[in-house]
Scaffold this motif. Sequence first.
Motif, PDB file in Angstrom:
ATOM      1  N   MET A  27      14.526  -5.131 -20.308  1.00 15.09           N
ATOM      2  CA  MET A  27      14.200  -3.780 -19.836  1.00 15.09           C
ATOM      3  C   MET A  27      14.135  -3.857 -18.319  1.00 15.09           C
ATOM      4  O   MET A  27      13.113  -4.230 -17.738  1.00 15.09           O
ATOM      5  N   SER A  28      15.234  -3.553 -17.668  1.00  9.15           N
ATOM      6  CA  SER A  28      15.343  -3.825 -16.236  1.00  9.15           C
ATOM      7  C   SER A  28      14.597  -2.802 -15.386  1.00  9.15           C
ATOM      8  O   SER A  28      14.299  -1.679 -15.834  1.00  9.15           O
ATOM      9  N   LEU A  29      14.294  -3.198 -14.178  1.00 12.06           N
ATOM     10  CA  LEU A  29      13.481  -2.369 -13.283  1.00 12.06           C
ATOM     11  C   LEU A  29      14.361  -1.361 -12.554  1.00 12.06           C
ATOM     12  O   LEU A  29      15.316  -1.739 -11.887  1.00 12.06           O
ATOM     13  N   SER A  30      14.022  -0.075 -12.691  1.00 12.18           N
ATOM     14  CA  SER A  30      14.731   0.965 -11.933  1.00 12.18           C
ATOM     15  C   SER A  30      14.221   0.967 -10.497  1.00 12.18           C
ATOM     16  O   SER A  30      13.203   0.330 -10.180  1.00 12.18           O
ATOM     17  N   ALA A  31      14.913   1.705  -9.646  1.00 18.15           N
ATOM     18  CA  ALA A  31      14.463   1.836  -8.251  1.00 18.15           C
ATOM     19  C   ALA A  31      13.058   2.424  -8.222  1.00 18.15           C
ATOM     20  O   ALA A  31      12.210   2.022  -7.412  1.00 18.15           O
ATOM     21  N   ASN A  32      12.811   3.384  -9.117  1.00 14.35           N
ATOM     22  CA  ASN A  32      11.501   4.027  -9.194  1.00 14.35           C
ATOM     23  C   ASN A  32      10.426   3.025  -9.604  1.00 14.35           C
ATOM     24  O   ASN A  32       9.319   3.004  -9.044  1.00 14.35           O
ATOM     25  N   ASP A  33      10.745   2.169 -10.586  1.00 17.14           N
ATOM     26  CA  ASP A  33       9.793   1.132 -11.025  1.00 17.14           C
ATOM     27  C   ASP A  33       9.414   0.246  -9.843  1.00 17.14           C
ATOM     28  O   ASP A  33       8.238  -0.054  -9.619  1.00 17.14           O
ATOM     29  N   LYS A  34      10.439  -0.208  -9.097  1.00 16.67           N
ATOM     30  CA  LYS A  34      10.181  -1.131  -7.978  1.00 16.67           C
ATOM     31  C   LYS A  34       9.304  -0.455  -6.930  1.00 16.67           C
ATOM     32  O   LYS A  34       8.368  -1.066  -6.404  1.00 16.67           O
ATOM     33  N   ALA A  35       9.618   0.812  -6.642  1.00 17.05           N
ATOM     34  CA  ALA A  35       8.821   1.545  -5.638  1.00 17.05           C
ATOM     35  C   ALA A  35       7.377   1.680  -6.115  1.00 17.05           C
ATOM     36  O   ALA A  35       6.434   1.505  -5.339  1.00 17.05           O
ATOM     37  N   THR A  36       7.200   1.981  -7.405  1.00 22.05           N
ATOM     38  CA  THR A  36       5.854   2.152  -7.967  1.00 22.05           C
ATOM     39  C   THR A  36       5.072   0.847  -7.881  1.00 22.05           C
ATOM     40  O   THR A  36       3.894   0.841  -7.510  1.00 22.05           O
ATOM     41  N   VAL A  37       5.725  -0.267  -8.243  1.00 26.60           N
ATOM     42  CA  VAL A  37       5.051  -1.572  -8.198  1.00 26.60           C
ATOM     43  C   VAL A  37       4.636  -1.902  -6.770  1.00 26.60           C
ATOM     44  O   VAL A  37       3.501  -2.324  -6.524  1.00 26.60           O
ATOM     45  N   LYS A  38       5.558  -1.686  -5.822  1.00 26.31           N
ATOM     46  CA  LYS A  38       5.238  -2.015  -4.420  1.00 26.31           C
ATOM     47  C   LYS A  38       4.089  -1.151  -3.907  1.00 26.31           C
ATOM     48  O   LYS A  38       3.195  -1.654  -3.207  1.00 26.31           O
ATOM     49  N   ALA A  39       4.099   0.140  -4.274  1.00 19.18           N
ATOM     50  CA  ALA A  39       3.031   1.039  -3.812  1.00 19.18           C
ATOM     51  C   ALA A  39       1.686   0.607  -4.392  1.00 19.18           C
ATOM     52  O   ALA A  39       0.680   0.536  -3.682  1.00 19.18           O
ATOM     53  N   LEU A  40       1.678   0.290  -5.689  1.00 19.63           N
ATOM     54  CA  LEU A  40       0.434  -0.149  -6.332  1.00 19.63           C
ATOM     55  C   LEU A  40      -0.042  -1.458  -5.711  1.00 19.63           C
ATOM     56  O   LEU A  40      -1.228  -1.641  -5.440  1.00 19.63           O
ATOM     57  N   TRP A  41       0.899  -2.375  -5.486  1.00 21.92           N
ATOM     58  CA  TRP A  41       0.528  -3.677  -4.918  1.00 21.92           C
ATOM     59  C   TRP A  41      -0.083  -3.515  -3.533  1.00 21.92           C
ATOM     60  O   TRP A  41      -1.039  -4.210  -3.186  1.00 21.92           O
ATOM     61  N   ALA A  42       0.477  -2.597  -2.736  1.00 25.49           N
ATOM     62  CA  ALA A  42      -0.079  -2.351  -1.402  1.00 25.49           C
ATOM     63  C   ALA A  42      -1.531  -1.899  -1.511  1.00 25.49           C
ATOM     64  O   ALA A  42      -2.395  -2.301  -0.734  1.00 25.49           O
ATOM     65  N   LYS A  43      -1.823  -1.073  -2.526  1.00 24.84           N
ATOM     66  CA  LYS A  43      -3.191  -0.569  -2.726  1.00 24.84           C
ATOM     67  C   LYS A  43      -4.134  -1.695  -3.130  1.00 24.84           C
ATOM     68  O   LYS A  43      -5.297  -1.714  -2.735  1.00 24.84           O
ATOM     69  N   ILE A  44      -3.670  -2.593  -3.992  1.00 31.40           N
ATOM     70  CA  ILE A  44      -4.590  -3.580  -4.550  1.00 31.40           C
ATOM     71  C   ILE A  44      -4.675  -4.845  -3.717  1.00 31.40           C
ATOM     72  O   ILE A  44      -5.581  -5.648  -3.898  1.00 31.40           O
ATOM     73  N   SER A  45      -3.748  -5.026  -2.782  1.00 29.15           N
ATOM     74  CA  SER A  45      -3.715  -6.266  -1.984  1.00 29.15           C
ATOM     75  C   SER A  45      -5.037  -6.666  -1.361  1.00 29.15           C
ATOM     76  O   SER A  45      -5.388  -7.840  -1.385  1.00 29.15           O
ATOM     77  N   PRO A  46      -5.798  -5.718  -0.784  1.00 27.65           N
ATOM     78  CA  PRO A  46      -7.087  -6.123  -0.200  1.00 27.65           C
ATOM     79  C   PRO A  46      -8.007  -6.798  -1.202  1.00 27.65           C
ATOM     80  O   PRO A  46      -8.863  -7.604  -0.830  1.00 27.65           O
ATOM     81  N   LYS A  47      -7.842  -6.456  -2.499  1.00 28.63           N
ATOM     82  CA  LYS A  47      -8.720  -7.054  -3.510  1.00 28.63           C
ATOM     83  C   LYS A  47      -7.975  -8.079  -4.364  1.00 28.63           C
ATOM     84  O   LYS A  47      -8.406  -8.391  -5.478  1.00 28.63           O
ATOM     85  N   ALA A  48      -6.850  -8.587  -3.840  1.00 24.32           N
ATOM     86  CA  ALA A  48      -5.994  -9.462  -4.651  1.00 24.32           C
ATOM     87  C   ALA A  48      -6.757 -10.662  -5.225  1.00 24.32           C
ATOM     88  O   ALA A  48      -6.587 -11.009  -6.391  1.00 24.32           O
TER      89      ALA A  48
END
Lengths: 143, 147
Positions: A1-22
């Motif tokens: 189940m490959s990652l769409s452009a939207n999936d990748k953007a969503t993951v990166k956005a979420l990761w940016a949010k959670i990074s401070p608490k990684a």
Amino acid sequence: MSLSANDKATVKALWAKISPKAEDVGNEALSRMLYVYPQTKTYFSHWSDLTPGSAPVRKHGKKVIGGIGLAVEKIDDLFAGLLTLSELHAFQLRVDPANFRILSHNILVVLAMLFPDDFTPEAHLAMDKFLARVALALSDKYR
Amino acid sequence: MVEWSDSERNTIASVWGKINVDEIGPQTLARVLIVYPWTQRYFGSFGNLSSASAILGNPKVANHGKTVLNALDKAVKNLDGIKGTYSELSQLHCDKLNVDPDNFRLLADCLTIVVATAFGSAFNPAVQATWQKFLSVVVAALSSRYF
């Protein structure tokens, strides 16, 4: 189940949010994996303390979440990006790949717990797909 | 036979007591349909499931989410007889609806994640372990007609 452009953007956005608490995410996810799925302790029998939040767990949680962060960076070519890690898990650690699913589930639970407003159904979908791809990339060198 | 410690019984009752079925039920079913879209196959009569927002706003999804979650109450009130409690529901899902039993696990996973969003840090590892043990017993009971 490959990652769409939207999936990748969503993951990166979420990761940016959670990074401070990684580090907390890594600690919580690993702690829960060891506690809720005791069979996973087999890989860490050399540690002094496997209880949630212990020093070795916290330290290793940081390492593991660092690996996930690397995967986010390499999201456009996970198989190449995680090659070294795949070889490590396949030949040295010999982690049963079934455990990747277990850890992924615990990462999702911790994201839901710590970021309830950001972990929307769409974010959940993208992260679930992403972690499944990471697991696949990590298993690539196994046989 | 599943064995429950007193601490586990208390935890399950306590978690269930704090769950708002009318909120958590719809959210859980919506997540299943969004995160695992092949499950939409079982709900052909539910109307518009074409996007995440359509699913989240769909009243049939919401109602069925409440139905599904309310059915957990029977298990909470009868921890020592979960398999018997769900014998008819298992027959319905397995023999009549032909639901792949792997989907019960997917629903349980989504429920755990929705509960985690609602409970925050109160959903500590011990609570998670007990809650997941409870759900795995429910899943096994629902799958029991397959074998």
